[in-house]
Design an enzyme around this catalytic site. Structure first.
Site, PDB file in Angstrom:
ATOM      1  N   THR A 110       0.924  -1.416   0.210  1.00  0.00           N
ATOM      2  CA  THR A 110       0.352  -0.262  -0.083  1.00  0.00           C
ATOM      3  C   THR A 110       0.730   1.697   0.021  1.00  0.00           C
ATOM      4  O   THR A 110       1.913   0.549   0.749  1.00  0.00           O
ATOM      5  CB  THR A 110      -0.793  -0.514   1.357  1.00  0.00           C
ATOM      6  OG1 THR A 110      -1.503   1.440   1.150  1.00  0.00           O
ATOM      7  CG2 THR A 110       0.031  -0.011   2.415  1.00  0.00           C
ATOM      8  N   ARG A 111       0.294   2.389  -0.267  1.00  0.00           N
ATOM      9  CA  ARG A 111       0.951   4.123  -0.765  1.00  0.00           C
ATOM     10  C   ARG A 111       0.269   4.663   0.174  1.00  0.00           C
ATOM     11  O   ARG A 111      -0.039   6.101  -0.158  1.00  0.00           O
ATOM     12  CB  ARG A 111       1.488   4.293  -1.822  1.00  0.00           C
ATOM     13  CG  ARG A 111       0.728   4.018  -3.011  1.00  0.00           C
ATOM     14  CD  ARG A 111       0.765   4.926  -4.279  1.00  0.00           C
ATOM     15  NE  ARG A 111      -0.407   5.806  -4.608  1.00  0.00           N
ATOM     16  CZ  ARG A 111      -0.601   5.671  -5.171  1.00  0.00           C
ATOM     17  NH1 ARG A 111      -1.770   5.143  -5.680  1.00  0.00           N
ATOM     18  NH2 ARG A 111      -1.831   7.202  -5.315  1.00  0.00           N
TER      19      ARG A 111
ATOM     20  N   HIS B 269      -7.932   1.419   6.192  1.00  0.00           N
ATOM     21  CA  HIS B 269      -9.251   1.666   6.669  1.00  0.00           C
ATOM     22  C   HIS B 269      -9.474   0.799   7.344  1.00  0.00           C
ATOM     23  O   HIS B 269      -9.107  -0.494   7.197  1.00  0.00           O
ATOM     24  CB  HIS B 269     -10.442   2.862   5.746  1.00  0.00           C
ATOM     25  CG  HIS B 269      -9.329   3.966   5.861  1.00  0.00           C
ATOM     26  ND1 HIS B 269      -9.322   5.166   6.987  1.00  0.00           N
ATOM     27  CD2 HIS B 269      -8.853   5.115   4.487  1.00  0.00           C
ATOM     28  CE1 HIS B 269      -8.925   5.877   6.321  1.00  0.00           C
ATOM     29  NE2 HIS B 269      -8.362   5.970   4.520  1.00  0.00           N
TER      30      HIS B 269
ATOM     31  N   HIS C 201      -9.690  -2.462   4.617  1.00  0.00           N
ATOM     32  CA  HIS C 201      -7.995  -2.939   4.233  1.00  0.00           C
ATOM     33  C   HIS C 201      -8.314  -4.082   5.368  1.00  0.00           C
ATOM     34  O   HIS C 201      -7.787  -4.859   4.794  1.00  0.00           O
ATOM     35  CB  HIS C 201      -7.460  -1.651   4.085  1.00  0.00           C
ATOM     36  CG  HIS C 201      -7.587  -0.920   3.123  1.00  0.00           C
ATOM     37  ND1 HIS C 201      -8.010   0.276   3.501  1.00  0.00           N
ATOM     38  CD2 HIS C 201      -7.258  -1.025   1.908  1.00  0.00           C
ATOM     39  CE1 HIS C 201      -7.889   1.423   2.366  1.00  0.00           C
ATOM     40  NE2 HIS C 201      -7.317   0.161   1.633  1.00  0.00           N
TER      41      HIS C 201
ATOM     42  N   ARG D  64      -7.758  -4.376  -8.224  1.00  0.00           N
ATOM     43  CA  ARG D  64      -7.978  -3.938  -9.331  1.00  0.00           C
ATOM     44  C   ARG D  64      -7.502  -2.651  -9.431  1.00  0.00           C
ATOM     45  O   ARG D  64      -6.601  -1.697  -8.231  1.00  0.00           O
ATOM     46  CB  ARG D  64      -9.382  -3.173  -9.001  1.00  0.00           C
ATOM     47  CG  ARG D  64     -10.774  -4.021  -8.651  1.00  0.00           C
ATOM     48  CD  ARG D  64     -11.985  -3.258  -9.026  1.00  0.00           C
ATOM     49  NE  ARG D  64     -12.450  -2.974 -10.227  1.00  0.00           N
ATOM     50  CZ  ARG D  64     -12.894  -1.282 -10.258  1.00  0.00           C
ATOM     51  NH1 ARG D  64     -14.096  -1.554  -9.068  1.00  0.00           N
ATOM     52  NH2 ARG D  64     -13.105  -0.847 -11.521  1.00  0.00           N
TER      53      ARG D  64
END
Ligand code: PPS
Length: 569
Positions: free
Chosen positions: A198-199, A203, A206, A292
């Site tokens: 992740t970047r 929340h 996730h 996605r």
């Protein structure tokens, strides 16, 4: 090291740090050798080479590997490798190099990090590289923009010997080399691990999707955020790491680990996804979550997506067997109001009401100081985000006027300054073109290189003012798009950025000729005069466009103030 753990890509971790004895040997030569000061991206790449995260690479690609990677996503030895890792330098510097010699790679403070044995020096076709690697030449792609406007024109290939890892003073206990992380997994007794890249801040959705992935694949979870270089405008990594630390407490004990990855992302979509999987394999993970639009830069300049939503998943699927890392397709999680829980979007019972908050909606909520619903995020995470993104009414911002000489920038900037000082809510500073050239840039002329330096210096000062809650009003000509973009990308994450294009026609500016400079330029007494014999690239995405020949300055200043107000500042 556990035998059952997934093998690194290429069979072994290529840790490039050398022995103390070799370091002493190299250091004696360093004073006489050519030195290159690394950019932020190059430092990240070097760290990943030195710590083995980029195994099987042992240095920066030579021309043959570069060509093979660009065209076929493989090194010459046939190992998959989708992203060219290259060391770009200026032509002037390259002229001083000899193949076979050693050069020194230094950080910005001049600290020697590694030596590079020069294997190859060549001039790449960077437009072709953009087309092959990113599938586009559209400059709104951050990877393409970097390649065409920020990178240098000569590449050097060669193997690296690591002397010192780049110094990180932040979150040291959360940073691991692939070997250290593999050892940590051994210590925890974890064999099957699913990595989550992740970047962005995380929340509830996730947390739910990583939990689900872990249950479905019988794995432990590695939260593996990128803290090197991410997409311009992203939330800074300090804020994100504080959020991740809060998020870790939401999982059951001994199910999840957090480690920070010093990667410089390229936002290359499918190729990047494959690259991310290879890197995670090196860090000992045998599963990798791909959602996605993985590593997608968003929309192109025509409003179309750069990559198909499932291109990344499809590309990784084609190669997962060869890599031995299993792709876990990320399901879009939605909140089902009736059940009060998250479910994969394709499994929602018919007719059930679902809720989501997009990234844009979240930013808007924070901007207005509104409540972020608890079903979406955790209060302690939101609190961290609010510290970094206070409501717009409390945030610093930059107003960046750009336009031809005589277009009215200074008049409007001065008028605005006075009004903002009258208002008094924030300290305000004017960085006018002429003033800056007297103090900050007194040694600079008007070549493209000097103008660029001038504009980026102004941007730097404005970014500091903005970060600290003030208003910076800038009023240079700023004729080049790339410099304006550079400033916008630097300042936006720190507060607000409003570009005002003072689009007064050239003939009006010339008729005004307040300083007599147009006359001199027409007579050839001044060279490289913007609009006469030097370019002005018109802004395409300015927040405000005005023409000072149509209205009195007072009226225009009022219009600008109104616009700033409606934007929320
Ligand atoms: S730049 O391109 O943004 O770095 O220029 P800037 O710092 O705004 O400086 C522009 C002012 O310098 C005077 N001047 C010139 N302008 C353009 N081209 C050339 N060759 C040149 N030589 C001197 C000019 O007075 C500009 O001031 P403004 O206020 O724009 O009229």
């Amino acid at each position: 090291m556990s035998k059952s753990r997934i093998e690194p890509h290429g069979g072994q971790i290529c840790d490039r740090m050398v022995t103390d004895e070799r370091i002493n040997e190299l250091k004696q030569d360093f004073v006489h050798l050519q030195s290159w000061t690394l950019s932020d991206r190059q430092i990240c790449d070097l760290e990943m080479i030195m710590n083995g995260g980029f195994s099987p690479l042992i240095g920066f690609l030579d021309q043959e590997d570069y060509d093979a990677v660009c065209t076929g996503m493989r090194l010459q030895n046939n190992d998959l490798w989708p992203i060219p890792i290259t060391l770009d330098v200026t032509e002037d510097f390259a002229e001083k190099l000899t193949v076979g010699n050693i050069m020194v790679l230094r950080d910005k403070e001049g600290f020697a990090l590694a030596s590079l044995t020069i294997g190859d020096v060549w001039k790449p076709d960077r437009e072709k590289e953009a087309e092959l690697v990113y599938g586009t030449m559209d400059e709104s792609h951050p990877g393409v923009n970097y390649l065409l406007h920020e990178s240098n024109s000569v590449y050097i290939g060669g193997s690296v010997e690591g002397v010192h890892t780049p110094k990180h003073y932040d979150y040291q206990d959360l940073r691991h080399t692939p070997t250290q992380l593999r050892e940590e997994f051994d210590r925890l007794g974890w064999t099957n691990i699913v990595a989550f890249q992740t970047r962005n801040p995380m929340h509830r959705a996730h947390v739910e999707l990583t939990r689900l992935a872990s249950v479905e694949t019988n794995t432990n979870v590695l939260i593996h955020p990128v803290v090197g270089v991410t997409k311009p405008g992203d939330v800074n990594h300090y804020t994100r790491v504080r959020c991740y630390q809060k998020i870790m407490k939401k999982y059951a004990d001994n199910t999840v680990a957090l480690s920070l990855l010093p990667l410089a992302m390229r936002m290359a979509g499918p190729r990047e996804a494959l690259w991310h999987a290879i890197i995670r394999k090196n860090y000992g993970c045998n599963h990798f979550i791909i959602g996605r639009d993985h590593a997608s830069p968003g929309m192109d300049s025509k409003g179309n997506p750069f990559y198909g939503s499932y291109d990344a998943q499809n590309l990784l699927r084609q190669h997962e067997e060869e890599l031995g890392i299993k792709m876990v397709p990320f399901k879009l999680m939605v909140y089902v109001k009736d059940t009060g829980s998250y479910t994969a979007a394709n499994e929602v019972p018919e007719g059930a009401e679902t809720l989501t908050v997009s990234g844009t909606e979240l930013r808007e909520l924070l901007d207005k100081g509104g409540d972020v619903p608890e079903w979406f995020s955790y209060p302690d995470v939101v609190e961290e985000l609010r510290k970094q993104r206070p409501a717009m009414s409390k945030r610093g911002f930059t107003i960046f006027f750009t336009g031809l000489s005589g277009s009215g920038k200074s008049t409007l900037a001065n008028g605005l300054l006075v009004k903002l000082l009258e208002d008094g809510r924030r300290p305000a500073t004017l960085l006018d073109g002429d003033i800056v050239r007297t103090h900050l840039s007194s040694e600079l002329g008007f070549s493209q290189e000097h103008r660029s330096l001038n504009i980026r210096r102004i941007g730097f000062v404005a970014s500091e003012i903005t970060k600290n809650g003030g208003i910076a009003i800038c009023a240079p000509i700023a004729p080049y798009r790339t410099d304006r973009r550079f400033n916008r990308e630097m300042i936006t994450p720190l507060g607000g950025y409003i570009e005002i294009f003072v689009n007064t026609p050239l003939d009006v500016c010339e008729r005004r000729d307040v300083k007599g400079l147009y006359t001199k330029a027409r007579q050839g007494l001044i060279k490289q005069f913007t609009g006469i014999d030097d370019p002005y690239e018109e802004p395409e995405n300015a927040e405000i466009v005005i023409d000072s020949s149509t209205e009195d300055p007072e009226v225009l200043v009022e219009q600008i103030l109104k616009k700033i107000h409606t934007m929320g500042y």
